[in-house]
Write an enzyme that holds these catalytic residues in place. Structure first.
Site, short mmCIF file in Angstrom:
data_model
loop_
_atom_site.label_atom_id
_atom_site.label_comp_id
_atom_site.label_asym_id
_atom_site.label_seq_id
_atom_site.Cartn_x
_atom_site.Cartn_y
_atom_site.Cartn_z
N GLU A 70 0.78 -1.24 0.00
CA GLU A 70 0.00 0.00 0.00
C GLU A 70 0.82 1.30 0.00
OE1 GLU A 70 -2.97 -0.10 3.08
OE2 GLU A 70 -4.02 -1.78 2.18
N GLU A 117 -6.08 -8.62 0.81
CA GLU A 117 -6.68 -8.29 2.11
C GLU A 117 -8.14 -7.91 1.89
OE1 GLU A 117 -4.64 -5.35 4.52
OE2 GLU A 117 -2.69 -6.13 3.93
C1 BG6 Z 1 -4.23 -2.41 5.42
C2 BG6 Z 1 -2.88 -2.87 5.86
O1 BG6 Z 1 -4.14 -1.07 5.09
O2 BG6 Z 1 -5.26 -2.37 6.34
C3 BG6 Z 1 -2.88 -3.79 7.07
O3 BG6 Z 1 -2.22 -3.50 4.80
C4 BG6 Z 1 -3.90 -3.27 8.08
O4 BG6 Z 1 -1.58 -3.87 7.58
C5 BG6 Z 1 -5.27 -3.28 7.43
O5 BG6 Z 1 -3.91 -3.98 9.28
C6 BG6 Z 1 -6.40 -2.86 8.35
O6 BG6 Z 1 -6.12 -1.62 8.94
P1 BG6 Z 1 -6.18 -1.43 10.50
O7 BG6 Z 1 -5.72 -0.03 10.74
O8 BG6 Z 1 -7.59 -1.63 10.88
O9 BG6 Z 1 -5.26 -2.43 11.09
#
Ligand code: BG6
Length: 471
Positions: A163, A372
């Site tokens: 990202e 993700e």
């Molecule tokens: C993504 C990242 O932006 O979002 C992860 O690649 C991150 O590392 C995920 O954990 C969710 O975001 P957050 O802030 O809720 O952990």
């Protein structure tokens, strides 16, 4: 292929990152990283133990095996492999990841590996001031060379930088180690260096492991106009160009979008483009595109005379506390009345994933993979399981939308839930849980770190088993 089905070789998977899951910060010769500092926040756990994957990986991968996962996406910790970021290689770090790969092989699970997920070795930060210095690109490329040489026989899908878009837009994650102001000023320089580091990693991978695929990871957020007023439509386009297309064009085509560079004029320093940089960026052809998807955004027009407002994240998980950004002359972000939101005010929008897949695939025509996708919640374990029906609903709907995109012709090769086991959120401690598997600890206490598959784990296991037939 029958277009009403997921492909037979679809990579059903799930995801973690090293600094959010491993713990064991100084074990096995690992040294500190900037992430070890950026996660220290009053009232929240830091990354020193987190889910302790470093000591539980066998048990965790056995659970992955029982899940029937076809792939596991994780990251290689630079400070574990080259503790000072450059120079000496740590054999214990190399051994650890070979052991992880041994376990994955045992269950026939394909690794997908991110090369940089925020854990810049602290020594490099101190010596060079971090990513704003080109010396860090050289160090990264040396690290990538070690990874490709050591693991290239066993890993056939590499992802470069997690990202760069979200990092550049919002900072944090150790990028502002030297202060928020310095980051705000140098963010386009840092991003340019990410792009160069990505391009060199792509070229090196093609040279050293020609049978592997490599590509970038974007944190794509589709943007809808608040109304059909053309001014709202252009506002949505403005922010989408700034937060999405700008990065995709740079990393995939080696092109800077002029309108976005104009937006940044007077806001921060321009990228430090040197002779040969753009040629390098254009010469690095990715083999796949990884996408992280959580939510969509809405934007409306914002007149020039309005006052600027910065985005303010909802850190504590108290619904309704998110502050929407305003950029006079460009856009104003606003809530979407059509969608439900999580406690952290992230809109839940399964159709958005389909919009994203079509947009990216039809523009770049490369295989795409969701690395993700998930929903966070406050959860408690009281001796049974965790009844996370909302997570089942979230994944069911997002996977159904992915299936529609596949039917529409998108070459989607896999889907990874975020996350496999509960782990440390990037900004909201351990209480913001995404896992299919509960890890018994809280922000305050480590407890016994017991792994308890949630209801969603069993649902996903059945979904994988029947190839998504019920979606
Ligand atoms: C993504 C990242 O932006 O979002 C992860 O690649 C991150 O590392 C995920 O954990 C969710 O975001 P957050 O802030 O809720 O952990």
């Amino acid at each position: 292929m029958n277009k009403t089905e997921f492909p037979k070789d679809f990579l059903w998977g799930t995801s973690i990152s090293a600094y959010q899951a491993e713990g064991g910060l100084l074990d096995g010769g690992r040294k500190e990283s900037v992430a070890d500092y950026s996660t220290r926040k009053e009232g929240y756990a830091d990354n020193s133990v987190t889910s302790d994957f470093y000591h539980h990986y066998k048990e965790d991968i056995a659970l992955l095996g029982e899940l029937g996962a076809k792939t596991f996406r994780f990251s290689l910790a630079w400070p574990r492999i080259i503790p000072d970021g450059e120079g000496e290689i740590n054999p214990e770090g190399i051994r650890f990841y070979h052991q992880v790969l041994d376990e994955l092989e045992k269950y026939g699970i394909e690794p997908i590996v991110t090369l940089f997920h925020y854990d810049l070795p602290l020594t490099l930060q101190k010596k060079y001031g971090g990513w704003k210095n080109r010396a860090v690109i050289d160090a990264f490329v040396d690290f990538v060379r070690v990874c490709l040489t050591e693991f290239g026989g066993r890993i056939k899908k590499f992802l470069t930088i997690n990202e760069p878009d979200i990092l550049t837009m919002y900072g944090g994650h150790g990028l502002d180690f030297a202060g928020k102001e310095e980051f705000a000023e140098t963010k386009l320089i840092i991003n340019h260096h990410f792009a160069l580091a990505h391009a060199r990693a792509v070229r090196l991978c093609h040279e050293l492991v020609p049978d592997a695929m490599i590509g970038p990871v974007f944190g794509y957020v589709p943007v809808y106009p608040a109304t059909c007023d053309p001014e709202d439509v252009i506002a949505a386009k403005n922010i989408s160009d700034i937060q999405n297309s700008f990065f995709q064009e740079l990393f995939l085509n080696g092109i800077y979008m002029e309108n976005v560079l104009q937006f940044y004029e007077g806001r921060c320093l321009p990228p430090d483009i040197e002779a040969g940089d753009m040629e390098l960026l254009q010469s690095a052809k990715s083999d796949l595109i990884a996408l992280n998807y959580y939510k969509s955004d809405v934007a409306k027009a914002c007149p020039e005379e309005e006052e600027e407002r910065e985005m303010g994240g909802n850190i504590g998980g108290k619904k309704g506390t998110f502050v929407y950004a305003k950029m006079p002359g460009y856009y104003e972000m606003c809530p979407n009345p059509m969608l439900r939101r999580t406690d952290w005010d992230w809109e839940i929008d399964a159709t958005g994933i389909r919009c994203m897949l079509r947009d990216v695939y039809y523009r770049y025509r490369l295989p795409v993979i969701i690395t993700e996708n998930g929903v966070a919640a406050f959860e408690h374990y009281e001796g049974e399981t965790v009844e996370d029906d909302y997570r089942i609903d979230y994944h069911r709907k997002h996977l159904a939308a992915c299936k529609k995109a596949i039917m529409e012709g998108v070459n989607l090769i896999g889907y990874c839930t975020w996350t496999f086991i509960d782990l440390l959120s990037t900004g909201h401690g351990f209480c913001k849980r995404y896992g299919l598997v509960y890890v018994n600890r809280t922000d305050e206490e480590e407890l016994d770190l017991k792994r308890v598959p949630k209801k969603s784990y069993y649902w996903y296991r059945d979904t994988i088993k029947n190839g998504g037939a019920d979606l």
